[in-house]
Design an enzyme around this catalytic site. Structure first.
Site: not given
Ligand code: AMP
Length: 393
Positions: A7, A88, A177, A205, A236, A379
């Site tokens: 990632n 990713r 996600h 998360g 956010r 993931e």
């Protein structure tokens, strides 16, 4: 067969190496501050965590060092032992509904989609190029965070904006996600021992999203064109009245970029509490009697409940609600409040079983109308599985 899940961020590179198909983690770690002063890396091996400093001018140098560590620690004998590297990718747009081999055409499309994920897609391409240069013999694959959501029907992915915008400017819901929602779906269906299920998967998360999954396929998801939609998150705002944006830009004379920073980095739990984006700090604040922390958590939980209720109706019922990711796997209190608010649907929490962190557990009572589970997400493993499948095919 040894497969690496990576990632790549603009200044970081996370990795995890698996022995496949056994799915055994051989080594993992992260390179940080790439291209900056004070670069360093951490390796986790045999339950031990090793931290080192190193000069890392670019991602290629991080990959070179990664390979050296793999050889020095006898994880691989040579570069030839690395069969595949799965990358990713945050945004796959409407192009990709599954993981694919990173051909030049695929990389061009990821590049084209950079306007939709300016912080992530260009960094991922840098990661792919570095991996290709350092490990040319490995099969490079790309695994998209958006792919699982490509089954969402038009009426759920379109915004009620001028119809042409979705075609001309790619304005639509893509979600995020997806790799986690897919993993949780597979795991939950395995536990239920059937595929014809109605699931509500809650990845909560620092970033957070909820999906409605019908018979293993995504029907709807809370994130939108960008990850700033749906739930209230660490920093956010999630769903808001869109007209607040031009109104506050005019009122405070903000540029688009300043407004974007406020919506993505200064809102959510942090914006309401004024204390922190981390739900552990919010919970500590509540214990100290901080009213804004209390309000932030109330709003946060309310939004999760709203989405679960919406998806319950959309799915026409629900077999299981699943909690995953940092808050979902660890916050006993957030889970409890969410389930208590679903009492009207006959969902019942087993308070004792809910006292767990980070492991697979059913947390609903046997007479609950909907089963509720905690399932830790993985993931990186999904990336390794998809890479193995592409190598084998
Ligand atoms: P993630 O983005 O999935 O890594 O989740 C990170 C977030 O999980 C952190 O910002 C915390 O808000 C939350 N978290 C981690 N551990 C706990 C815990 N023990 N209790 C409550 N929240 C937690």
């Amino acid at each position: 067969m040894k497969i690496l899940s990576v990632n790549a961020g603009s200044s970081s590179l996370k990795f995890q190496m698996y022995e496949m198909p056994d799915e055994e983690v051989l080594i993992s770690g992260v390179f940080e501050r790439i291209g900056m002063e004070g670069s360093c890396y951490t390796i986790k091996l045999n339950g031990e965590k090793i931290e080192k400093t190193a000069s890392l001018p670019d991602h290629k140098s991080a990959f070179e060092l990664l390979v050296k560590e793999l050889i020095d620690n006898k994880i691989v004998d040579s570069l030839d032992d690395i069969a595949g590297i799965g990358h990713r990718i945050v945004q796959g747009g409407s192009y990709f509904d599954k993981s694919v081999i990173a051909s030049e055409d695929v990389i061009d499309k990821i590049d084209e989609l950079s306007t939709l994920a300016p912080l992530h897609n260009p960094a991922a391409i840098i990661g792919i190029r570095a991996a290709q240069a350092v490990v040319p013999g490995a099969v490079q694959t790309v695994v998209f965070d958006t792919a699982f959501h490509q089954t969402i029907p038009e009426e759920n992915y379109l915004y009620a904006l001028p119809y042409e915008w979705s075609n001309d400017y790619k304005i639509r819901r893509y979600g995020a996600h997806g790799t986690s929602h897919k993993y949780i779906t597979m795991k939950m269906n395995e536990i239920l021992d059937r595929e014809d299920t109605k699931l509500i998967t809650c990845h909560i998360g620092n970033g957070a999203s909820i999906s409605a999954v019908l018979n293993g396929k995504c029907l709807n998801t809370s994130m939108g064109l960008t990850p700033n939609a749906g739930l209230i998150m660490g920093t956010r705002c999630g769903d808001i009245d869109a007209t607040i944006v031009p109104y506050m830009m005019e009122t405070l004379k903000l540029t688009a970029s300043e407004m974007d920073t406020i919506l993505n980095k200064k809102s959510g739990l942090l914006g309401i509490s004024g204390v922190s984006s981390d739900s552990r700090d919010i919970e500590a604040g509540i214990k100290e009697g901080n009213k804004r922390c209390e309000l932030a958590q109330k709003m946060y939980v309310r939004r999760i409940v709203d989405y679960i209720a919406k998806y319950y109706v959309e799915l026409g019922g629900c077999d299981a609600i699943v909690f995953t990711a940092g808050v979902g796997e660890n916050s006993v209190s957030v889970r409890r409040q969410v389930i208590e608010a679903l009492d009207v649907l006959g969902v019942k929490l087993d308070v004792e079983k809910n006292e767990i962190r980070g492991k697979v557990q059913k947390i609903s009572t046997n007479d609950s109308s909907i089963k509720v589970y905690v399932i830790p997400t993985d993931e990186e493993l999904m990336i390794a599985r998809d890479t193995l499948e592409l190598i084998n095919s």
